[in-house]
Scaffold this motif. Structure first.
Motif, PDB file in Angstrom:
ATOM      1  N   PHE A 119       0.839  -1.010   0.099  1.00 53.18           N
ATOM      2  CA  PHE A 119      -0.007   0.119   0.097  1.00 53.18           C
ATOM      3  C   PHE A 119       0.894   1.288  -0.084  1.00 53.18           C
ATOM      4  CE2 PHE A 119      -2.484   3.104   2.645  1.00 53.18           C
ATOM      5  CZ  PHE A 119      -3.117   3.673   1.557  1.00 53.18           C
ATOM      6  N   ASP A 120       0.655   1.910  -1.115  1.00 49.20           N
ATOM      7  CA  ASP A 120       1.453   3.176  -1.163  1.00 49.20           C
ATOM      8  C   ASP A 120       0.608   4.291  -0.600  1.00 49.20           C
ATOM      9  OD1 ASP A 120       2.915   5.419  -2.002  1.00 49.20           O
ATOM     10  OD2 ASP A 120       3.365   4.723  -4.203  1.00 49.20           O
ATOM     11  N   ARG A 121       1.451   4.705   0.535  1.00 48.90           N
ATOM     12  CA  ARG A 121       0.469   5.734   1.082  1.00 48.90           C
ATOM     13  C   ARG A 121       0.317   6.878   0.427  1.00 48.90           C
ATOM     14  NH1 ARG A 121       0.449   4.186   7.171  1.00 48.90           N
ATOM     15  NH2 ARG A 121       1.802   2.344   7.121  1.00 48.90           N
ATOM     16  N   ALA A 122       1.466   7.508  -0.056  1.00 50.21           N
ATOM     17  CA  ALA A 122       1.524   8.588  -0.910  1.00 50.21           C
ATOM     18  C   ALA A 122       0.555   8.584  -2.008  1.00 50.21           C
ATOM     19  CB  ALA A 122       2.687   8.862  -1.493  1.00 50.21           C
ATOM     20  N   ALA A 123       0.467   7.508  -2.569  1.00 47.70           N
ATOM     21  CA  ALA A 123      -0.612   7.383  -3.926  1.00 47.70           C
ATOM     22  C   ALA A 123      -1.987   6.869  -3.399  1.00 47.70           C
ATOM     23  CB  ALA A 123      -0.195   6.234  -4.828  1.00 47.70           C
ATOM     24  N   ASN A 124      -2.251   6.736  -2.109  1.00 50.45           N
ATOM     25  CA  ASN A 124      -3.172   5.969  -1.552  1.00 50.45           C
ATOM     26  C   ASN A 124      -3.869   4.936  -2.148  1.00 50.45           C
ATOM     27  OD1 ASN A 124      -5.267   6.177   0.438  1.00 50.45           O
ATOM     28  ND2 ASN A 124      -6.726   7.232  -0.955  1.00 50.45           N
ATOM     29  N   ALA A 125      -3.171   3.905  -2.815  1.00 48.95           N
ATOM     30  CA  ALA A 125      -3.487   2.797  -3.528  1.00 48.95           C
ATOM     31  C   ALA A 125      -2.464   1.475  -3.193  1.00 48.95           C
ATOM     32  CB  ALA A 125      -3.505   3.165  -4.942  1.00 48.95           C
ATOM     33  N   ASP A 126      -3.024   0.361  -3.506  1.00 50.12           N
ATOM     34  CA  ASP A 126      -2.353  -0.799  -3.495  1.00 50.12           C
ATOM     35  C   ASP A 126      -1.646  -0.845  -4.837  1.00 50.12           C
ATOM     36  OD1 ASP A 126      -2.932  -1.513  -0.982  1.00 50.12           O
ATOM     37  OD2 ASP A 126      -4.291  -3.142  -1.768  1.00 50.12           O
ATOM     38  N   VAL A 127      -0.044  -1.137  -4.934  1.00 49.59           N
ATOM     39  CA  VAL A 127       0.402  -1.176  -6.137  1.00 49.59           C
ATOM     40  C   VAL A 127       1.505  -2.239  -5.825  1.00 49.59           C
ATOM     41  CG1 VAL A 127       0.460   1.312  -6.704  1.00 49.59           C
ATOM     42  CG2 VAL A 127       2.292   0.561  -5.439  1.00 49.59           C
ATOM     43  N   PRO A 128       1.866  -2.767  -7.280  1.00 50.13           N
ATOM     44  CA  PRO A 128       2.861  -4.034  -7.351  1.00 50.13           C
ATOM     45  C   PRO A 128       4.179  -3.258  -7.015  1.00 50.13           C
ATOM     46  CG  PRO A 128       1.864  -3.555  -9.444  1.00 50.13           C
ATOM     47  CD  PRO A 128       1.203  -2.496  -8.428  1.00 50.13           C
ATOM     48  N   MET A 129       5.031  -4.100  -6.293  1.00 54.38           N
ATOM     49  CA  MET A 129       6.558  -3.514  -6.258  1.00 54.38           C
ATOM     50  C   MET A 129       7.307  -4.244  -7.012  1.00 54.38           C
ATOM     51  SD  MET A 129       7.942  -2.947  -2.320  1.00 54.38           S
ATOM     52  CE  MET A 129       6.612  -3.815  -1.256  1.00 54.38           C
ATOM     53  N   ASN A 130       7.052  -4.043  -8.348  1.00 55.95           N
ATOM     54  CA  ASN A 130       7.969  -4.659  -9.508  1.00 55.95           C
ATOM     55  C   ASN A 130       8.826  -3.832 -10.227  1.00 55.95           C
ATOM     56  OD1 ASN A 130       6.305  -6.792  -9.226  1.00 55.95           O
ATOM     57  ND2 ASN A 130       5.052  -6.450 -10.771  1.00 55.95           N
ATOM     58  N   GLU A 131       8.897  -2.402  -9.733  1.00 59.60           N
ATOM     59  CA  GLU A 131       9.837  -1.604 -10.531  1.00 59.60           C
ATOM     60  C   GLU A 131      11.103  -1.309  -9.857  1.00 59.60           C
ATOM     61  OE1 GLU A 131       9.285  -0.705 -13.566  1.00 59.60           O
ATOM     62  OE2 GLU A 131       7.304  -1.436 -13.669  1.00 59.60           O
ATOM     63  N   ARG A 132      12.336  -1.069 -10.637  1.00 56.06           N
ATOM     64  CA  ARG A 132      13.519  -0.935 -10.183  1.00 56.06           C
ATOM     65  C   ARG A 132      13.634   0.284  -9.202  1.00 56.06           C
ATOM     66  NH1 ARG A 132      18.489  -3.829 -11.502  1.00 56.06           N
ATOM     67  NH2 ARG A 132      19.940  -2.914 -10.360  1.00 56.06           N
ATOM     68  N   SER A 133      12.512   1.203  -9.556  1.00 58.22           N
ATOM     69  CA  SER A 133      12.739   2.522  -8.732  1.00 58.22           C
ATOM     70  C   SER A 133      12.441   2.219  -6.999  1.00 58.22           C
ATOM     71  CB  SER A 133      11.717   3.506  -9.157  1.00 58.22           C
ATOM     72  OG  SER A 133      10.579   2.992  -9.300  1.00 58.22           O
ATOM     73  N   TYR A 134      11.583   1.047  -6.826  1.00 53.93           N
ATOM     74  CA  TYR A 134      11.277   0.751  -5.520  1.00 53.93           C
ATOM     75  C   TYR A 134      12.546   0.480  -4.577  1.00 53.93           C
ATOM     76  CZ  TYR A 134       6.564   1.096  -6.297  1.00 53.93           C
ATOM     77  OH  TYR A 134       5.233   1.698  -6.979  1.00 53.93           O
ATOM     78  N   LEU A 135      13.638  -0.072  -5.315  1.00 54.46           N
ATOM     79  CA  LEU A 135      14.725  -0.516  -4.566  1.00 54.46           C
ATOM     80  C   LEU A 135      15.660   0.426  -3.820  1.00 54.46           C
ATOM     81  CD1 LEU A 135      14.747  -3.536  -5.853  1.00 54.46           C
ATOM     82  CD2 LEU A 135      17.171  -3.197  -6.212  1.00 54.46           C
ATOM     83  N   ARG A 136      15.983   0.247  -2.485  1.00 52.66           N
ATOM     84  CA  ARG A 136      16.689   1.273  -1.802  1.00 52.66           C
ATOM     85  C   ARG A 136      18.157   0.870  -1.761  1.00 52.66           C
ATOM     86  NH1 ARG A 136      11.857   2.121   2.636  1.00 52.66           N
ATOM     87  NH2 ARG A 136      10.599   3.538   1.348  1.00 52.66           N
ATOM     88  N   ALA A 137      18.429  -0.031  -2.386  1.00 52.68           N
ATOM     89  CA  ALA A 137      19.883  -0.610  -2.211  1.00 52.68           C
ATOM     90  C   ALA A 137      20.270  -1.076  -3.301  1.00 52.68           C
ATOM     91  CB  ALA A 137      20.033  -1.701  -1.189  1.00 52.68           C
TER      92      ALA A 137
END
Ligand code: ZN
Length: 390
Positions: free
Chosen positions: A85-103
């Motif tokens: 659940f992406d609080r900023a977008a207020n929606a459930d989203v798949p975590m499939n994008e490279r941009s979600y990686l923090r390391a």
């Protein structure tokens, strides 16, 4: 040496194959090893290294594959599920994008040192998350390189055993042709969702995997295998899915307004109906304690942990988990409202994962490890073992 996420890795001088056998509960290996169906795996466990280690919680594909390629838990790399659940977008989203990686990944650090790295996955969602574009492809979307490595058959159906075997064939071919120094090969758990250990289909699958491992080993590669999670039956005695519908339960007790996010959700829900053994609960402005006590007294639920406790206990990113995290018991899965799940494909049996009962996974290496006092504990130690082996 390279340093990635505060761990040091040797830059290998000979080829390495790191394999994640999706959903390979230790029970599958026990069965095929006992029945002498997998001579290559049997030799690895006998003459090499074989340990049972932990995967990361929640025991889903994305967090664990990313842990494996970063050598770190989700608190470091940020991937807390297949879905969040992406609080900023207020929606459930798949975590499939490279941009979600923090390391950074070990793969990209090796590439920066001039090591030729190739990632091959069954599902395209995963290759987008872990691979660098020019050196990664999936069975679903093989591209020119994938097609040239497995010329005898086109991209297989993602809901098939062959999607996984194709991944191993592509990796073997890349090593045979000297196109890569390090390959990361990640299969899909379609077979394990469908067939229990000991079933003819499961046995045939591991026999076919064994042939591919032999082929990979013939290239001279150090071969290291682990899994992203285990797998258990999640059914009632009559064989129907054993589901606790959390959103229905909380709506009845508290009125509407509680959000239930199921981190198993991904674009491929046919074989599990988006039902797994972990759920995230968002109580918005309400006190989570009420929901917690309702859930704790519900049969089929093992643990209900508030955010900070769950983040500390399982090394999770606090901003990407629920106000509460719910973990169900061994044979139970968690749903939202009944009408939100398509159970037509799992009516006659549901096998799934996500909770604490699917934490144990095998770790196998075709080299014997020196006893160092620092024995592997996690599936995400697999790169360290594979890269440091002589
Ligand atoms: Zn998986």
């Amino acid at each position: 040496m390279i340093e990635v996420n505060h761990r040091r890795y040797a830059v290998p001088k000979s080829p390495r194959a790191i394999v994640c056998l999706d959903g390979s509960d230790p029970a599958y290996l026990d069965d095929v090893l006992r029945s002498a169906r997998v001579p290559t795996l049997a030799r690895f466990t006998r003459e090499g290294t074989f340990a049972i280690v932990n995967s990361v919680v929640p025991t889903f594909t994305n967090p664990n594959n990313v842990s494996i390629v970063t050598g770190a838990p989700p608190a470091v790399h940020g991937i807390s599920g297949n879905h969040f659940f992406d609080r900023a977008a207020n929606a459930d989203v798949p975590m499939n994008e490279r941009s979600y990686l923090r390391a950074p990944t070990i793969l990209e650090a090796l590439q920066a040192k001039g090591v030729r790295v190739l990632s091959v996955t069954a599902k395209h969602k995963l290759v987008k998350l872990i691979g660098a574009e020019e050196s990664a492809f999936s069975a679903e979307n093989p591209g020119e390189l994938g097609r040239s490595l497995v010329p005898d058959r086109a991209a297989p159906d993602v809901y098939s055993a062959d999607a996984s075997l194709w991944v191993l064939d592509a990796g073997a071919a890349a090593l045979e042709r000297g196109l890569a120094d390090v390959v990361y090969l990640s299969t899909t758990d379609y077979v394990q969702h469908k067939h229990a250990p000991g079933a003819p289909e499961a046995r045939a699958f591991y026999e076919a995997i064994d042939l591919r491992l032999a082929r990979i080993e013939r290239t001279g590669a150090v071969v290291a295998l682990t899994a992203d999670h285990g797998m258990n039956d999640k059914t009632k005695p009559d064989g129907s899915p054993n589901v606790v519908y959390l959103a229905s339960l909380l709506d009845r007790a508290l009125g509407p307004g509680t959000r239930v996010t199921l981190p198993i959700t991904d674009p491929y829900v046919v074989h599990h109906g988006a039902l797994g053994s972990c759920a995230m609960i968002y109580t918005s402005d309400r006190d989570p304690k009420k929901a917690q006590s309702i859930l704790e007294s519900t049969p089929g639920i093992d643990f209900v942990l508030p955010r900070s406790e769950a983040a500390a206990r399982y090394a999770l990113p606090p901003d990407r988990i629920g106000d509460l995290i719910v973990l169900s018991s061994r044979s139970v899965v968690l749903g939202k409202h009944e009408e939100e799940h398509d159970l037509s494909h799992v009516e006659r049996g549901l096998r799934s994962h996500g909770g604490l009962h699917e934490v144990s996974v095998p770790l196998i290496l075709n080299r014997r490890l020196e006893k160092t006092g620092h024995e592997p504990r996690w599936n995400y130690d697999v790169f360290e073992l594979a890269l440091s082996s002589p």
